[in-house]
Design a protein around this motif. Structure first.
Motif, PDB file in Angstrom:
ATOM      1  N   SER A 140      -0.532  -4.507  18.914  1.00  0.00           N
ATOM      2  CA  SER A 140      -0.740  -5.392  17.760  1.00  0.00           C
ATOM      3  C   SER A 140      -1.483  -4.686  16.622  1.00  0.00           C
ATOM      4  O   SER A 140      -1.690  -5.251  15.566  1.00  0.00           O
ATOM      5  CB  SER A 140      -1.509  -6.645  18.188  1.00  0.00           C
ATOM      6  OG  SER A 140      -2.801  -6.289  18.617  1.00  0.00           O
ATOM      7  N   ASP A 141      -1.863  -3.438  16.841  1.00  0.00           N
ATOM      8  CA  ASP A 141      -2.550  -2.674  15.786  1.00  0.00           C
ATOM      9  C   ASP A 141      -1.500  -1.972  14.946  1.00  0.00           C
ATOM     10  O   ASP A 141      -1.063  -0.885  15.262  1.00  0.00           O
ATOM     11  CB  ASP A 141      -3.493  -1.654  16.427  1.00  0.00           C
ATOM     12  CG  ASP A 141      -4.416  -1.019  15.393  1.00  0.00           C
ATOM     13  OD1 ASP A 141      -4.153  -1.178  14.188  1.00  0.00           O
ATOM     14  OD2 ASP A 141      -5.388  -0.364  15.797  1.00  0.00           O
ATOM     15  N   ARG A 142      -1.092  -2.627  13.860  1.00  0.00           N
ATOM     16  CA  ARG A 142       0.011  -2.045  13.096  1.00  0.00           C
ATOM     17  C   ARG A 142      -0.454  -1.181  11.953  1.00  0.00           C
ATOM     18  O   ARG A 142       0.327  -0.712  11.155  1.00  0.00           O
ATOM     19  CB  ARG A 142       0.956  -3.140  12.643  1.00  0.00           C
ATOM     20  CG  ARG A 142       1.829  -3.564  13.807  1.00  0.00           C
ATOM     21  CD  ARG A 142       2.534  -4.824  13.537  1.00  0.00           C
ATOM     22  NE  ARG A 142       1.606  -5.873  13.180  1.00  0.00           N
ATOM     23  CZ  ARG A 142       1.819  -7.144  13.426  1.00  0.00           C
ATOM     24  NH1 ARG A 142       2.907  -7.518  14.026  1.00  0.00           N
ATOM     25  NH2 ARG A 142       0.947  -8.057  13.054  1.00  0.00           N
ATOM     26  N   ARG A 143      -1.757  -0.960  11.877  1.00  0.00           N
ATOM     27  CA  ARG A 143      -2.250  -0.041  10.844  1.00  0.00           C
ATOM     28  C   ARG A 143      -2.162   1.396  11.318  1.00  0.00           C
ATOM     29  O   ARG A 143      -2.013   2.311  10.517  1.00  0.00           O
ATOM     30  CB  ARG A 143      -3.703  -0.344  10.530  1.00  0.00           C
ATOM     31  CG  ARG A 143      -3.906  -1.658   9.808  1.00  0.00           C
ATOM     32  CD  ARG A 143      -5.381  -1.917   9.645  1.00  0.00           C
ATOM     33  NE  ARG A 143      -5.625  -3.236   9.127  1.00  0.00           N
ATOM     34  CZ  ARG A 143      -6.106  -3.489   7.907  1.00  0.00           C
ATOM     35  NH1 ARG A 143      -6.392  -2.495   7.091  1.00  0.00           N
ATOM     36  NH2 ARG A 143      -6.304  -4.703   7.495  1.00  0.00           N
ATOM     37  N   LEU A 144      -2.305   1.585  12.630  1.00  0.00           N
ATOM     38  CA  LEU A 144      -2.367   2.961  13.142  1.00  0.00           C
ATOM     39  C   LEU A 144      -1.043   3.671  12.929  1.00  0.00           C
ATOM     40  O   LEU A 144      -0.007   3.187  13.356  1.00  0.00           O
ATOM     41  CB  LEU A 144      -2.674   2.945  14.643  1.00  0.00           C
ATOM     42  CG  LEU A 144      -4.129   2.902  15.053  1.00  0.00           C
ATOM     43  CD1 LEU A 144      -4.274   3.421  16.469  1.00  0.00           C
ATOM     44  CD2 LEU A 144      -4.994   3.724  14.125  1.00  0.00           C
ATOM     45  N   PRO A 145      -1.063   4.815  12.285  1.00  0.00           N
ATOM     46  CA  PRO A 145       0.193   5.540  12.089  1.00  0.00           C
ATOM     47  C   PRO A 145       0.644   6.182  13.395  1.00  0.00           C
ATOM     48  O   PRO A 145      -0.165   6.485  14.262  1.00  0.00           O
ATOM     49  CB  PRO A 145      -0.192   6.610  11.069  1.00  0.00           C
ATOM     50  CG  PRO A 145      -1.666   6.804  11.245  1.00  0.00           C
ATOM     51  CD  PRO A 145      -2.226   5.493  11.715  1.00  0.00           C
ATOM     52  N   HIS A 168      12.075  -3.100  -6.623  1.00  0.00           N
ATOM     53  CA  HIS A 168      11.309  -4.157  -7.287  1.00  0.00           C
ATOM     54  C   HIS A 168      10.417  -4.871  -6.297  1.00  0.00           C
ATOM     55  O   HIS A 168       9.320  -5.275  -6.612  1.00  0.00           O
ATOM     56  CB  HIS A 168      12.231  -5.182  -7.947  1.00  0.00           C
ATOM     57  CG  HIS A 168      13.183  -4.556  -8.924  1.00  0.00           C
ATOM     58  ND1 HIS A 168      14.363  -5.129  -9.279  1.00  0.00           N
ATOM     59  CD2 HIS A 168      13.115  -3.386  -9.585  1.00  0.00           C
ATOM     60  CE1 HIS A 168      14.999  -4.344 -10.137  1.00  0.00           C
ATOM     61  NE2 HIS A 168      14.255  -3.284 -10.336  1.00  0.00           N
ATOM     62  N   ALA A 169      10.938  -5.057  -5.096  1.00  0.00           N
ATOM     63  CA  ALA A 169      10.203  -5.893  -4.150  1.00  0.00           C
ATOM     64  C   ALA A 169       9.326  -5.076  -3.212  1.00  0.00           C
ATOM     65  O   ALA A 169       8.407  -5.604  -2.624  1.00  0.00           O
ATOM     66  CB  ALA A 169      11.175  -6.739  -3.340  1.00  0.00           C
ATOM     67  N   PHE A 170       9.637  -3.788  -3.047  1.00  0.00           N
ATOM     68  CA  PHE A 170       8.819  -2.997  -2.140  1.00  0.00           C
ATOM     69  C   PHE A 170       8.393  -1.703  -2.805  1.00  0.00           C
ATOM     70  O   PHE A 170       8.300  -1.623  -4.006  1.00  0.00           O
ATOM     71  CB  PHE A 170       9.554  -2.726  -0.829  1.00  0.00           C
ATOM     72  CG  PHE A 170       9.832  -3.971  -0.052  1.00  0.00           C
ATOM     73  CD1 PHE A 170       8.800  -4.683   0.498  1.00  0.00           C
ATOM     74  CD2 PHE A 170      11.109  -4.434   0.091  1.00  0.00           C
ATOM     75  CE1 PHE A 170       9.037  -5.840   1.208  1.00  0.00           C
ATOM     76  CE2 PHE A 170      11.364  -5.590   0.794  1.00  0.00           C
ATOM     77  CZ  PHE A 170      10.327  -6.297   1.356  1.00  0.00           C
ATOM     78  N   THR A 171       8.162  -0.692  -1.990  1.00  0.00           N
ATOM     79  CA  THR A 171       7.578   0.542  -2.487  1.00  0.00           C
ATOM     80  C   THR A 171       8.388   1.152  -3.609  1.00  0.00           C
ATOM     81  O   THR A 171       9.612   1.055  -3.647  1.00  0.00           O
ATOM     82  CB  THR A 171       7.505   1.598  -1.394  1.00  0.00           C
ATOM     83  OG1 THR A 171       8.825   2.020  -1.125  1.00  0.00           O
ATOM     84  CG2 THR A 171       6.862   1.063  -0.177  1.00  0.00           C
ATOM     85  N   GLU A 172       7.692   1.786  -4.499  1.00  0.00           N
ATOM     86  CA  GLU A 172       8.364   2.480  -5.578  1.00  0.00           C
ATOM     87  C   GLU A 172       9.138   3.670  -5.011  1.00  0.00           C
ATOM     88  O   GLU A 172      10.264   3.931  -5.367  1.00  0.00           O
ATOM     89  CB  GLU A 172       7.328   2.976  -6.576  1.00  0.00           C
ATOM     90  CG  GLU A 172       7.948   3.428  -7.864  1.00  0.00           C
ATOM     91  CD  GLU A 172       6.883   3.827  -8.845  1.00  0.00           C
ATOM     92  OE1 GLU A 172       6.089   4.719  -8.501  1.00  0.00           O
ATOM     93  OE2 GLU A 172       6.843   3.251  -9.930  1.00  0.00           O
TER      94      GLU A 172
END
Lengths: 307, 513
Positions: free
Chosen positions: B17-22, B435-439
């Motif tokens: 559940s730790d979705r920050r960890l790369p 437009h909606a996500f990362t450049e």
């Protein structure tokens, strides 16, 4: 383009935004969220700059609420920024004066993007209980940054007392790179449990405490924080294991971590301190409650001992 | 309190559940053969740097370049530095570069030179000692397939292809995977003689693109598309991959290969498979491939190949204000070449879902503009409660997935024209990825190199898919070789008239992308 509106109302601002869209194609339709920033004075521009940077990854409408002073006459002044002055976002600055300051939620409601999630960010002093705050109660995500407060460690404890799903603190994002490195070091053989942990860094930084708390709650091993005088962040980590202990150091001011482990050559990797926009970007990436943060804050913090 | 258990595959610091960890790759080394080539300079080295800059490479990472140049490590670092500075996606950071480049090595030699491969083996061994790459090494063959046998044989001879216990050795190969079924099998035999099938990573960079993965999200994460994604509602599907440039200096590679072998066999058939396949039971590599293989094995080719395919070759002329040479005048071209630079084919998918729905695939060079897209064109509404002249301007509904550039999705449908009369006209609703996500989403190669280092195979095609694709294409190419030659077309247009005629026979027209 910057448009100033004096003594106005939220619905007039909303109408102006629609008008701008029809005239100039400054479109908010692809926006994925509304970011509400509560800030005052000098901190407004820094927060808006960070939000504009983050908007390159998460196009959003930014609404800044900047309550004026007590003595001012009552009403609402506003500023709209679109196009080059607003990154990939459109920014609405609201300056409620006098009595208008007491019902900020009604100022913001007409300007929220339909259906899109709401994130509230307090770059400086968060309210005592974020989820009970009128703005916080509307939001899916409430972001504080106790690292900027005068008494950060007490504030951090306060966050734990009032935690509600959807709260996060930017200090948590400041630990991510360290956490990634620590986790990767246990992916490799020898696979041994960690018997004790020492975190080096500034005793006064919430990120040092959160990093230690995360290690304590995940590894179920004693964790201590060793104060590193002069440090402004986390500066090192020791994982003590039976045969093969791991040690990582990033001296204050350096952007390179050196990893030392018995039987292996020393390894170095670039890891600079993260700018605020990076941390904000990471926090906006997922808007569901961060369970690992909750566990760390509520269960992990009490387990950490200071040396 | 007992400390948390740590085993291979059980890491207490990795919480699902730790979705920050790369996801950081483990200690490993990458050896690139053909490191002086265009692909390595423009894509691979910058992708490696971008991964490092995003913190996704381990501290123990080494990169070894192998090429004929008489270079020292420093020369290689300098060339790599310049290539990365020029082509990297993320901003160039000297600090990151300094740490990364410490693990850069160069081995100079010919592929036929035994001593060069011994030097390579020593270099790789030294990386293990000095950088801690841990005996895990991947070999990227960025060289023409003709040289695979030699390189692989040399790797086997010096023992580089055999991993020690608890380590891995992998090989990465790029398209083309052969030029027909027989050669694809031969090539695969050569590779699999040295590396086991699970260690072979075939790169089709299209599969690493965000938009292609988004196709799966669009289809299987939403409720509103799947119910109409079948022959009851879909009239036909058009998959287009157009380039506005010619073959440039690649005559040696392109001549005799042509558009069908160059891109239809791999990219377009993969896009077809992802568009037409059934829902996989999970997104595990095996399940995904099983569905792709099923749909590829259900593809049938037209009985009359001449009537339902078209091919062309670009002529000299003016294209968008620039004078360009024709295919036959390109440098190094063999006179009277009948290689096609434009290919269009009709395929059918013999399943219940797609019975009677043709899939039109087209690819070409020097076309109107650079675009890759999948267009799902729907049937007309069975009954229109309007007059004919009220719906004069109403076309067929369509969902268009733009793979590149300007990634996104467009939905086309009818809407009333403002005014008193009831008049319906086509309008579009547009979702732009940017437009909606990362450049800037990660480059396909970043994703694929990282997945390969992590040993995560879902995005890499398997040999069976390659063989199925050739089975589809071989009879068509065979027919073309025996009958006639490609029809010339003006540069900057949408291909030869025969391509339009081919669709007109089915009562349809090509979309203008």
């Amino acid at each position: 383009m910057i448009i100033s509106l004096e003594n106005t109302t939220s619905s007039a601002i909303g109408a102006k935004l629609v008008e701008l869209r029809e005239e100039g194609g400054a479109v908010a339709l692809g926006r994925v969220l509304t970011l509400v920033i509560v800030a005052t004075g000098d901190s407004v521009e820094a927060a808006v700059a960070a939000a504009n940077d983050a908007s390159r990854e998460h196009p959003c409408r930014v609404i800044v609420v900047d309550p004026g002073d007590d003595g001012d006459s009552a009403g609402l002044d506003a500023e709209i920024r679109v196009g080059g002055d607003a990154g990939a976002s459109d920014v609405v600055l609201l300056r409620p004066l006098g009595d208008a300051r007491h019902t900020v939620d009604t100022l913001v409601v007409p300007l929220l993007l339909p259906d899109a999630p709401i994130v509230v960010w307090w770059p400086h002093d968060p309210p005592e209980n974020m989820s009970a705050d009128p703005l916080g109660a509307m939001a899916q995500r409430r972001i504080s940054d106790v690292g900027t407060c005068d008494t950060p460690i007490e504030e951090l404890a306060g966050l734990a007392d009032t935690y509600a799903p959807g709260d996060t603190d930017l200090s948590w994002a400041r630990t991510t790179l360290w956490r990634g490195l620590a986790a990767a070091s246990l992916d490799e053989p020898p696979f041994e449990p960690v018997r004790s942990v020492r975190v080096l860094g500034s005793q006064d930084r919430p990120s040092t405490h959160l990093f230690a708390a995360w290690l304590a709650s995940s590894l179920k091993a004693p964790v201590t924080i060793e104060h590193d005088p002069g440090a402004t962040a986390i500066t090192g980590l020791d994982l003590e294991r039976r045969t093969s202990s791991i040690s990582m150091r990033r001296p204050e001011g350096s952007a390179v971590v050196t990893v030392t482990q018995a039987g292996r050559p020393d390894q170095q990797i670039a890891m600079a301190k993260r700018p605020i926009a990076d941390c904000l970007m990471e926090d906006l990436r997922r808007l569901d409650p961060d369970e690992v943060y909750a566990r760390t804050l509520v269960k992990g913090l009490p387990k950490v001992a200071a040396e | 309190m007992a400390p948390a258990k740590v085993t291979n595959g059980q890491n207490p610091l990795r919480d699902p559940s730790d979705r920050r960890l790369p996801k950081i790759a483990g200690p490993s080394g990458l050896v690139i053969f053909g490191v002086t080539g265009d692909l390595a300079q423009k894509k691979l080295l910058p992708a490696v740097y971008d991964l490092a800059n995003r913190g996704l490479l381990p501290p123990a990472f080494g990169l070894t370049g192998f090429a004929r140049r008489d270079w020292q490590d420093q020369d290689f670092r300098k060339i790599a530095h310049d290539a990365i500075e020029k082509h990297s996606r993320t901003p160039f950071d000297e600090g990151v570069w300094e740490q990364l480049s410490k693990g850069f090595r160069f081995v100079s030699g010919e592929f036929s030179d035994d001593s060069a491969f011994e030097r390579l083996a020593q270099t790789v061994q030294r990386l293990d000692d000095e950088r801690g790459t841990g005996g895990n090494h991947a070999f990227y063959l960025s060289v023409p397939p003709g040289q695979f046998p030699l390189v692989l044989e040399q790797l086997a001879k010096v023992g580089l292809s055999t991993p020690a216990a608890d380590t891995w050795r992998r090989v990465v190969v790029e398209k083309p995977f052969g030029h027909d079924l027989t050669s694809a099998r031969e090539l695969n035999d050569v590779v699999e003689e040295v590396f086991p099938p699970e260690s072979v990573f075939r790169i089709d960079h299209y599969l690493g693109k965000e938009t292609v993965q988004n196709l799966l999200a669009l289809r299987f994460a939403n409720q509103m598309f799947e119910p109409i994604w079948n022959a009851n509602y879909v009239d036909h599907v058009q998959i287009t991959m157009a380039e506005d440039i010619g073959i440039g200096s690649r005559a040696g590679y392109y001549d005799g290969i042509g558009a069908a072998r160059d891109v239809i066999q791999n990219h377009l058939l993969q896009l077809l498979a992802l568009t037409a396949m059934e829902e996989p039971v999970s997104f595990e590599a095996d399940e995904l491939r099983a569905e792709k293989e099923k749909v590829l094995s259900a593809v049938t080719i037209p009985r009359d190949i001449g009537r339902h395919t078209a091919r062309g070759q670009y002529e000299a002329g003016w294209q968008g204000g620039e004078e360009v040479v024709g295919y036959l005048q390109e440098q190094g071209m063999s006179a009277g070449s009948i290689t096609e630079t434009y290919a269009a084919i009709r395929l059918d998918v013999d399943t219940r879902r797609w019975a009677g729905v043709p899939f039109y695939l087209r690819a070409g060079k020097r076309l109107g503009r650079r675009v890759t897209e999948i267009a799902i064109v729907f049937k007309r509404a069975p009954h229109l409660p309007f007059d004919l002249n009220e719906t004069q301007e109403l076309g067929q509904n369509a969902i268009v997935i733009r793979v590149q550039p300007d990634e996104g999705v467009t939905i086309r449908f009818g809407s009333k024209v403002p005014g008193t009369a009831m008049e319906v006209r086509d309008v579009t609703m547009d979702f732009g990825y940017g437009h909606a996500f990362t450049e800037s989403s990660p480059e396909a190669y970043e994703r694929l190199i990282l997945d390969m280092l992590l040993g995560d195979p879902p995005l890499f095609p398997r040999q069976r898919e390659v063989e199925l694709s050739w089975q589809i294409l071989d009879p068509i190419i065979d027919h073309w070789t025996k009958h006639g030659k490609p029809e010339p077309y003006r540069p900057g247009t949408w291909g030869p008239p025969s391509a339009d005629a081919m669709l007109a026979r089915d009562g349809r027209t090509w979309r203008r992308p």
